[in-house]
Design an enzyme around this catalytic site. Structure first.
Site, PDB file in Angstrom:
ATOM      1  N   CYS A  95       0.838  -1.197   0.000  1.00 36.72           N
ATOM      2  CA  CYS A  95       0.000   0.000   0.000  1.00 36.72           C
ATOM      3  C   CYS A  95       0.879   1.256   0.000  1.00 36.72           C
ATOM      4  CB  CYS A  95      -0.886  -0.031   1.246  1.00 36.72           C
ATOM      5  SG  CYS A  95      -2.066   1.320   1.343  1.00 36.72           S
ATOM      6  N   PRO A  96       0.615   2.197  -0.894  1.00 41.97           N
ATOM      7  CA  PRO A  96      -0.544   2.348  -1.765  1.00 41.97           C
ATOM      8  C   PRO A  96      -0.309   1.868  -3.201  1.00 41.97           C
ATOM      9  CG  PRO A  96       0.624   4.416  -1.736  1.00 41.97           C
ATOM     10  CD  PRO A  96       1.399   3.444  -0.846  1.00 41.97           C
TER      11      PRO A  96
END
Length: 80
Positions: A19-20
Site C-alpha cells: 500500500c498504496p
C-alpha cells in the site's frame, strides 16, 4: 460452478507491492481500459482487502468477484 476469474480483458499482477502501490497500479491500468472491460487483480498485500473494494465504490467500478481467503488474493472488476 464456473470460475469468475477466467478470461478477463486485462490482468494486473500486484504481488510484492505494498500500500498504496497496488491501488495506484489498478488506477493506472483502469485508465487505459474501455468502459465495460474487466480487470483481474492478483495481490498479496492484506490492505488490498479494504483498498480494492473501496476504490471500486469511489470510482464507480463494479467489483464482480473477490477471493481473499488465501494468498494470492484475486479481484475482478468491471470498469464503470
Amino acid at each position: 460452478m464456473t470460475d469468475p476469474f477466467t478470461n478477463p480483458d486485462k490482468t494486473l499482477d500486484a504481488q510484492g507491492l505494498r500500500c498504496p502501490e497496488p491501488v495506484m497500479m489498478v488506477r493506472k491500468t483502469v485508465r487505459q481500459m474501455e468502459t465495460g472491460q474487466t480487470l483481474l487483480i492478483i495481490a498479496d498485500d492484506p490492505a488490498t482487502t479494504r483498498d480494492i473494494p473501496g476504490f471500486c465504490v469511489f470510482m464507480e467500478h463494479e467489483l464482480l468477484a473477490q477471493e481473499t481467503e488465501q494468498l494470492p488474493y484475486r479481484y475482478l472488476l468491471r470498469k464503470g
